[in-house]
Design a protein around this motif. Structure first.
Motif, PDB file in Angstrom:
ATOM      1  N   SER A 107      74.849  11.795  22.739  1.00 23.17           N
ATOM      2  CA  SER A 107      73.401  11.488  22.920  1.00 23.17           C
ATOM      3  C   SER A 107      72.909  11.623  24.258  1.00 23.17           C
ATOM      4  N   ASP A 108      71.612  11.895  24.399  1.00 26.18           N
ATOM      5  CA  ASP A 108      71.045  12.075  25.490  1.00 26.18           C
ATOM      6  C   ASP A 108      70.166  10.948  25.661  1.00 26.18           C
ATOM      7  N   HIS A 109      70.539   9.488  25.390  1.00 24.74           N
ATOM      8  CA  HIS A 109      69.713   8.451  25.461  1.00 24.74           C
ATOM      9  C   HIS A 109      68.962   7.964  26.604  1.00 24.74           C
ATOM     10  N   ILE A 149      71.082   9.070  29.929  1.00 23.88           N
ATOM     11  CA  ILE A 149      72.688   9.311  30.175  1.00 23.88           C
ATOM     12  C   ILE A 149      72.897  10.296  29.138  1.00 23.88           C
ATOM     13  N   SER A 150      73.411  11.494  29.542  1.00 27.47           N
ATOM     14  CA  SER A 150      73.956  12.510  28.505  1.00 27.47           C
ATOM     15  C   SER A 150      75.418  12.262  28.378  1.00 27.47           C
ATOM     16  N   LYS A 208      70.605  16.602  15.712  1.00 29.79           N
ATOM     17  CA  LYS A 208      71.476  16.272  16.781  1.00 29.79           C
ATOM     18  C   LYS A 208      70.833  16.413  18.069  1.00 29.79           C
ATOM     19  N   LYS A 209      69.920  17.248  18.407  1.00 31.21           N
ATOM     20  CA  LYS A 209      69.504  17.557  19.563  1.00 31.21           C
ATOM     21  C   LYS A 209      68.890  16.817  20.357  1.00 31.21           C
ATOM     22  N   THR A 220      82.013  12.221  31.814  1.00 30.13           N
ATOM     23  CA  THR A 220      81.738  12.013  30.302  1.00 30.13           C
ATOM     24  C   THR A 220      80.377  11.542  29.928  1.00 30.13           C
ATOM     25  N   HIS A 221      79.848  10.478  30.807  1.00 28.24           N
ATOM     26  CA  HIS A 221      78.423  10.170  30.708  1.00 28.24           C
ATOM     27  C   HIS A 221      77.825  10.497  32.210  1.00 28.24           C
ATOM     28  N   HIS A 222      77.023  11.445  31.868  1.00 29.35           N
ATOM     29  CA  HIS A 222      76.098  11.849  33.011  1.00 29.35           C
ATOM     30  C   HIS A 222      74.816  11.321  33.063  1.00 29.35           C
TER      31      HIS A 222
END
Lengths: 257, 700
Positions: free
Chosen positions: A154-156, A149-150, A236-237, A91-93
């Motif tokens: 998000s991709d923070h 972390i995607s 969003k991206k 879920t969190h990559h």
């Protein structure tokens, strides 16, 4: 980087959600008639988010059909870019930067955290919450060591990590919290630790008289259209990497005015 | 060639067109440039770097395949740019590139099928270093499945992407791609599916290394053991120029020969891989049917029996020529039948009605190369992709490079280019003839419009009316004028044009194929001499005594009462006339099988037994008579094209009248099974099975 192949186990069927299709269409609209395949990379990205962080084989075919291009061309692009995951991820990559600056600042210790909490490189934790890979430079060397972390939201970027703060970060994510992005040691973006120490004299900017720049009018005109165009797709991206830059430009503007 | 530029190559100043690439300019100057990824007929990739040359003054060596002469800046003193192809820099650059290419290339030349005809091997000898400095592990790549024709050993691949570009650009199916990147880059089809192109075998020729090799030919022979023979293909009516490689009396492979007017440098998969059919199902002895079973017999017995059957009333005798019959044997059979007074002759086993009008009526008058001049094309009742893959390739090439607009009346199918599908029936053709909008407008506005009519159209009951209609369309849209003849019939049988040219047709009061078969059912025709007429169902011959002369035990031989074994196309010197009316000469690569004889010689022997000895004792004498009787055969290599177009009025063809509303059928159900040789081939059967799979998948 190792050899990337499509996952052995694939979902029986996959359909791109309506919301994602709508988002892809925004990109397709940007290109002239018959050139819709130019939108492939954003389309793959949106589909990856839609499919839970990775691209099932059926998704590649769905995009091929959608953008009217041969499947092999979609496959070529999906296998070329390592940010497209061809196998399921957690879920969190977690994409952990292991390039020299981060490594010098302790990425090796972060790796250990990952190995303890998740498993060996490239694996997903048993509960499916976390997965991690090592990646090359993500361009935040000033805040090394760092991870990206995607997840669905998000991709923070999480920066200035220590094994402790990183471990806590992972625990928070698993617990369903939404940790703030950015440096984890208290500093603001890439300012020096403990706050800025240059250009801080009081009254530094008070004597500056505002002067209209030669292109001021044009700028004013351009601005709204630019925003309007950028708003929809970019919203969003890449929320995460955008924010710091936005702040930076805001800071710069302050300096100028 | 208005814009010429001067360039100094190796100290010699030459003048070349500005749009030449540096590589072309260097070749013009006589310098040889090594290359892997560059190919004249494909787009430029510029990724192998083998063609580096030195541009004096430029900081780095330049890839000569991707740099145009017009982009060269002259020297400071205004003299033309200096290019060096033999300097120390160039030598070093080539050695460096070669070293990188060889880093991951296995040293398995001794077990590689490409060995002896490998570009990498040759160029490593010519331009490489003498030893390797590479100590690390080489990379290995998984082999990919690409279908029954192309074998892959992907570790040998140097990623030149010629195969990707060929399949995408020329074959038009976008099935091969370069996946991943960097060290992991690999050539593959999507999910390792079979290639579905009918041109896929050409990637084997294009591959400069042994990564893509021929599966059926794997480990069969070394190139230097093979004896090459130039010949002509007979799988379709295109007449592709081929090289038949044989060893010890066996054909081991077939390769294309460059002929810009016909096949450029490609051949279809059927042409390339049919050779295994030449060794299977062969008729190697004369056979006579005794008690319902074919039993081996001697030539004397067989010819005596044939002669006795041919001595009866000429009204009760008929002769049919099949699709693979060579010109000389048809001529001999015709002369024999003329001598016997037989009028029931036909070379159109499909029951076509063509052949009664002027020669232009049944030829592809535009010529294959002429397609490149066309700007509008109307296809009627044909699927060129299946019926003549190389004509289709040429249409696709023109469609890509020019602005050819294509309309199709007939069964909709994927032709690898965009077509305006006007309709499927003859009434749609009628509508188009009257219309002034839609595709009719395109035809009207075109400078060089052409119509391409499938041979199958003329097997319809209303063929004369359709022919008239097509002629009217040709006339209306000014497709025929003194310097352009856009009226075309796409023949599918290799022997057909020759047969029609020599008038292998019913004589006065004679019966054509359909009438012969009907009469055979009734018992009026007692003996049928079938020269390889294999596309006629066994039951259609009725109770007639069938003498079959041919090379393969196919439908025709199954029905035969007497079998005379002949030679296949690779086993005889023969003339072939292609759909353009171009006469070409094929040569014998291997001797006929067993007791089989040259077809013309069998007929010559038979004529003696019949007491009507043919007036020639050698192939040369036969040809001399052929040329004397029909001068068109003497123009070797020549296609008439627009000759006589000013006197050709297409609107006078056929008969005016109402056409039936039926849809146009296609001449070919299965591309891989169109003739007895292909049906005997295991490889063709495998290909056909792949096609069926793809079809059933598509249906799901």
């Amino acid at each position: 980087m190792s050899l990337r192949r499509l996952a052995k186990e694939q979902p029986a069927n996959f359909e791109i959600s309506k919301a994602a299709l709508k988002e892809i269409d925004i990109w397709v609209q940007k290109y002239p008639e018959g050139r819709q395949k130019s939108a492939l990379i954003p389309a793959l990205w949106i589909t990856q988010k839609d499919a839970g962080g990775w691209l099932p084989e059926a998704a590649l075919r769905a995009l091929g059909d959608l953008l009217d291009m041969p499947y092999i061309r979609v496959y070529e692009v999906a296998t070329f870019y390592t940010m497209f995951n061809l196998e399921p991820v957690g879920t969190h990559h977690v994409q952990l930067c292991g390039t020299t600056p981060c490594w010098l600042r302790g990425a090796g210790d972060l790796k250990k955290v990952c190995e303890d909490k998740i498993g060996p490189k490239g694996s997903t934790s048993h509960d499916g919450q976390l997965s991690w890979i090592e990646v090359e430079c993500l361009g935040a060397c000033a805040n090394a060591p760092m991870v990206q972390i995607s997840n669905a939201d998000s991709d923070h970027y999480y920066e200035d990590l220590t094994p402790e703060s990183f471990g806590k970060l992972l625990d928070d994510l698993v617990a369903g919290k939404k940790p703030e992005q950015g440096p984890k040691n208290g500093r603001f973006t890439s300012e020096p630790e403990g706050g800025a120490n240059t250009l801080i004299s009081k009254g530094l900017y008070s004597k500056v008289t505002k002067k209209a720049l030669p292109n001021a009018v044009k700028k004013a005109r351009k601005k709204p259209t630019k925003k309007a165009a950028a708003k929809k797709p970019a919203a969003k991206k890449k929320a995460a990497p955008k924010k710091p830059t936005a702040k930076k430009t805001a800071a710069k503007k302050k300096v100028k005015s | 060639m208005s814009d010429l530029r001067k360039v100094n190559i190796d100290g010699e100043e030459i003048e070349v067109p500005a749009d030449y690439t540096l590589m072309q300019a260097c070749e013009e100057a006589g310098a040889e440039i090594p290359r892997f990824c560059y190919h004249e007929r494909l787009s430029i990739a510029g990724n192998c770097r083998m063609c580096l040359v030195e541009w004096v003054g430029a900081p780095k060596p330049q890839a000569s395949c991707a740099l145009q002469v017009k982009d060269l800046r002259p020297n400071r003193d205004g003299t033309p740019a200096n290019i060096r192809t033999n300097s120390e820099t160039v030598k070093k650059a080539r050695e460096g590139v070669m070293e990188f290419l060889l880093i991951n290339h296995p040293l398995d030349c001794p077990i590689c099928d490409q060995g002896g005809e490998c570009d990498l091997q040759d160029q490593a000898m010519a331009y490489g270093r003498d030893a390797s400095r590479f100590q690390e592990n080489k990379r290995a790549v998984d082999d990919k499945f690409m279908g029954p024709l192309v074998k892959t050993i992907m570790t040998r691949c140097i990623q030149c992407t010629r195969c990707v570009r060929f399949i995408t650009e020329v074959a038009g199916v976008s099935e091969i791609g370069l996946a991943s990147r960097g060290e992991d880059a690999e050539i593959t089809t999507y999910l390792e599916k079979s290639l579905t192109s009918e041109m896929s075998g050409n990637v084997i020729d294009l591959c400069p290394v042994g990564a893509l090799t021929s599966k059926p030919y794997a480990f069969n022979a070394r190139p230097w053991e093979l004896e090459p023979t130039e010949s002509i293909d007979v799988m379709d009516a295109v007449g592709s120029n081929i090289r038949v490689d044989s060893r010890g009396g066996r054909v081991l492979r077939i390769l294309p020969i460059i002929n810009e007017d016909i096949n450029e440098e490609w051949i279809s998969d059927k042409t390339r891989f049919v050779w295994d059919g030449l060794g299977r199902q062969r008729l190697d002895k004369p056979y006579i049917r005794k008690n319902g079973k074919l039993t081996a017999a001697s030539w004397d017995e067989a010819l005596d029996l044939a002669a006795s059957k041919l001595k009866g009333d000429p009204e009760g005798i008929a002769a049919l020529a099949g699709d693979l019959a060579d010109t000389e044997s048809m001529k001999a059979l015709k002369d024999l039948m003329d001598g016997l007074g037989v009028k029931n002759l036909d070379c159109r086993q499909d029951g076509s009605s063509l052949g009664t009008g002027p020669r232009q009526e049944y030829l592809m008058n535009t010529t294959i190369a002429g397609i490149e001049r066309a700007d509008a094309l109307l296809i009627v009742g044909a699927n060129p992709r299946m019926e003549a893959p190389l004509v289709n390739t040429r249409i696709r090439k023109t469609w890509i490079e020019g602005d050819l607009k294509i309309g199709l009346i007939g069964e909709a199918c994927d032709l690898t280019y965009d077509v305006d599908h006007i309709g499927a029936t003859a009434s749609d053709l009628e509508k188009l003839a009257k219309s002034n909008s839609g595709f009719a407008k395109v035809l009207k506005g075109a400078k060089n419009p052409m119509i391409l009519i499938g041979a199958n159209v003329f097997t319809r009951a209303d063929s004369a009316q359709i022919q008239n209609l097509c002629g009217a369309i040709a006339k209306k849209f000014k497709m025929v004028r003194a310097d352009w003849n856009g009226y075309n019939v796409l023949q599918t049988a290799a022997s057909r044009v020759a047969g029609l040219d020599m008038g292998f047709l019913p004589g006065k009061g004679g019966k054509d194929t359909n009438a012969i078969l009907k009469a055979a059912q009734k018992g009026d025709i007692k003996t049928i001499f079938s020269l390889g007429a294999d596309e006629i169902a066994e039951v259609d011959f009725g109770k007639a005594f069938v003498i079959y002369q041919g090379s393969h035990g196919d439908q025709g031989a199954h029905r035969a009462d007497l079998v005379l074994p002949g030679a296949a196309y690779t086993e005889k010197d023969a003339l072939w006339v292609n759909t353009e009316g171009r006469v070409q000469m094929g040569f014998m690569a291997v001797p006929p099988k067993g007791e089989a004889k040259f077809d013309w010689a069998i007929l010559r022997a038979l004529s003696e037994k019949c007491g009507r000895t043919l007036p020639y004792d050698s192939l040369d004498e036969l040809r001399a008579k052929l040329f004397a009787d029909h001068p068109t055969f003497a123009g070797l290599g020549h296609a008439p094209g627009a000759e006589g177009a000013d006197k050709f009025d297409p609107s006078k063809l056929g008969k005016a009248g109402k056409v039936k509303a039926d849809a146009f059928g296609l001449a070919i159900d299965d591309f891989y099974f169109t003739n007895p040789i292909a049906r005997a081939s295991q490889v063709m059967a495998d290909c056909s099975a792949v096609g069926d799979e793809t079809l059933s998948e598509a249906a799901e």
